[in-house]
Design an enzyme around this catalytic site. Structure first.
Site, PDB file in Angstrom:
ATOM      1  N   GLU A 172       0.837  -1.201   0.000  1.00  0.00           N
ATOM      2  CA  GLU A 172       0.000   0.000   0.000  1.00  0.00           C
ATOM      3  C   GLU A 172       0.868   1.246   0.000  1.00  0.00           C
ATOM      4  O   GLU A 172       1.503   1.581   1.007  1.00  0.00           O
ATOM      5  CB  GLU A 172      -0.930   0.018   1.219  1.00  0.00           C
ATOM      6  N   LYS A 198      -8.144 -16.279  17.121  1.00  0.00           N
ATOM      7  CA  LYS A 198      -8.131 -15.695  15.770  1.00  0.00           C
ATOM      8  C   LYS A 198      -9.415 -14.917  15.457  1.00  0.00           C
ATOM      9  O   LYS A 198      -9.741 -14.699  14.278  1.00  0.00           O
ATOM     10  CB  LYS A 198      -7.891 -16.761  14.699  1.00  0.00           C
ATOM     11  N   ASP A 225       2.187 -14.676  13.222  1.00  0.00           N
ATOM     12  CA  ASP A 225       1.011 -15.300  12.633  1.00  0.00           C
ATOM     13  C   ASP A 225       0.076 -14.173  12.200  1.00  0.00           C
ATOM     14  O   ASP A 225      -0.533 -13.501  13.037  1.00  0.00           O
ATOM     15  CB  ASP A 225       0.333 -16.197  13.666  1.00  0.00           C
ATOM     16  N   HIS A 244      -2.489   9.896  -1.462  1.00  0.00           N
ATOM     17  CA  HIS A 244      -2.659   8.643  -2.199  1.00  0.00           C
ATOM     18  C   HIS A 244      -2.512   8.860  -3.700  1.00  0.00           C
ATOM     19  O   HIS A 244      -1.999   7.997  -4.413  1.00  0.00           O
ATOM     20  CB  HIS A 244      -4.024   8.021  -1.872  1.00  0.00           C
TER      21      HIS A 244
END
Length: 391
Positions: free
Chosen positions: A88, A218, A292, A383
């Site tokens: 990004e 999770k 993770d 951006h």
């Protein structure tokens, strides 16, 4: 009906260069994709044994560095350069700007205030009376259960078993500290041993499931927002009004008013984080350091709190109640990921709290920059210049 051919595997060494090549050739024949980029790597395939199955190669992720970020924490102290892996555009530049603001204001203070990694078995009893007796037995035998659980691990320590009665069931949360590991596998093994001992030694008839889902592994949950999963970590800074105007293009009174409006919007939407974008920095840092990545689902939840001080300066804090990170184990020992941890002196034993404090400070820096960009009107233009919309 014909069955599609299986992916090639080797019972002798499934992590060799030849085996990875054979799988890529298999995929090329099936799909027509040459996989030349995926197959161009310097990593020894044997190093990923335990990290991945059916290895075919690597993805080269763009890696940038942000900073310096000045931190005056309990574990993290000094100026840090932060590796961020992302595709990004503007992200690294934005986080660097927030870090500059923090550093020019004397740095941010950080602290880990609680540790708790869980496995949450549910015990199934005959009726509510039996369940109540079991609840009392469980509490009375905590020290023996603790001894059994801790016999399976060098660094895991069981410090609490929460209980929640529902019908003829007792839902539990076995709470551990896990040293420098994230600890999900460690606590699973320890809790399984404890549950087997409970079944063998409890005078009552019972069954159990190792996960009753109140640990919400999770997944975000209100339970973990209050009770903590992983590390509860806080980062705070006082932004000087003159620094805000010079580097962010907004004054602190405007920042505070915008925070009130944003809090109302977050409340209305039922957001699990009321700041601008905690997940961006956490994900980029997790990918860079071999964490993770699924733990972003829990780690990015949190609370932003601010105050406009009497002298016109602005207190800004981020509290992340479920940061799950490790400085050894998992993917942290892979060469590139280890180097990224070493950049911050966060690889190995005794570094997990330091790493967690850095994570919170990075989130704070990103929120400062993005929140101000929206107000100053340069969110879209940035951006356009640096990001995905560039021509």
């Amino acid at each position: 009906m014909s069955r599609a051919p299986s992916i090639p595997r080797s019972s002798i060494n499934d992590y060799s260069l030849d085996q990875a090549t054979e799988r890529r050739e298999f995929l090329r024949a099936k799909t027509g994709v040459p996989l030349s980029a995926v197959g161009n790597y310097s990593l020894d395939p044997n190093l990923v044994n335990g990290n991945i199955e059916n290895f075919i190669g690597t993805l080269q992720m763009p890696l940038g560095v942000a900073g310096p970020l000045k931190i005056q924490g309990e574990a993290a102290q000094g100026d840090f350069y932060i590796p961020l892996a992302t595709t990004e555009g503007t992200l690294v530049a934005s986080y660097s700007r927030g870090m500059r603001v923090i550093s020019e204001c004397g740095g941010c203070k950080t602290a880990v205030t609680r540790h708790a990694m869980q496995r949450a078995p549910v015990f199934l009893l005959g009726d509510v009376h039996v369940a109540k007796r079991f609840s009392a037995w469980l509490a009375e035998n905590f020290q023996r259960i603790k001894s059994v659980a801790e016999s399976t691990t060098r660094s895991g320590k069981l410090f609490e078993v929460e209980q929640y009665a529902v019908g003829n069931m007792i839902y539990t949360r076995f709470n551990y500290t896990t040293g420098d590991a994230a600890g999900q596998n460690m606590t699973g093994k320890a809790t399984f041993a404890a549950c087997e001992w409970i079944v063998e030694n409890c005078p009552l008839s019972l069954k159990y499931l190792l996960s009753g889902s109140v640990d919400t592994d999770k997944k975000h949950s209100a339970m973990n927002l209050i009770r903590t999963r992983g590390k509860r970590v806080i980062a705070e800074v006082v932004i000087k009004n003159d620094v805000a105007k010079r580097l962010l293009g907004v004054d602190t009174a405007t920042l505070f008013r915008a925070r009130q409006i944003s809090n109302t919007g977050s409340f209305q939407a039922g957001s699990i984080y009321n700041g601008p974008h905690s997940a961006n920095g956490i994900a980029a840092l997790f990918i860079a350091t071999g964490q993770d990545e699924a733990n972003v689902a829990e780690s990015h939840a949190g609370i932003t709190h601010s105050q406009l001080l009497d002298n016109g300066d602005y207190y800004w804090s981020v509290t992340l109640p479920a940061v799950i990170c490790g400085t050894y184990g998992g993917g942290t020992a892979l060469p590139g990921q280890r180097e990224c941890l070493e950049i911050m002196d966060c690889y190995g034993a005794g570094k997990a709290d330091k790493f967690a404090e850095i994570i919170a400070a990075v989130v704070l820096a990103g929120d400062i920059s993005l929140g101000s960009a929206v107000l100053a009107g340069d969110w879209v233009s940035s951006h356009e210049q640096y990001g995905r919309n560039r021509k």
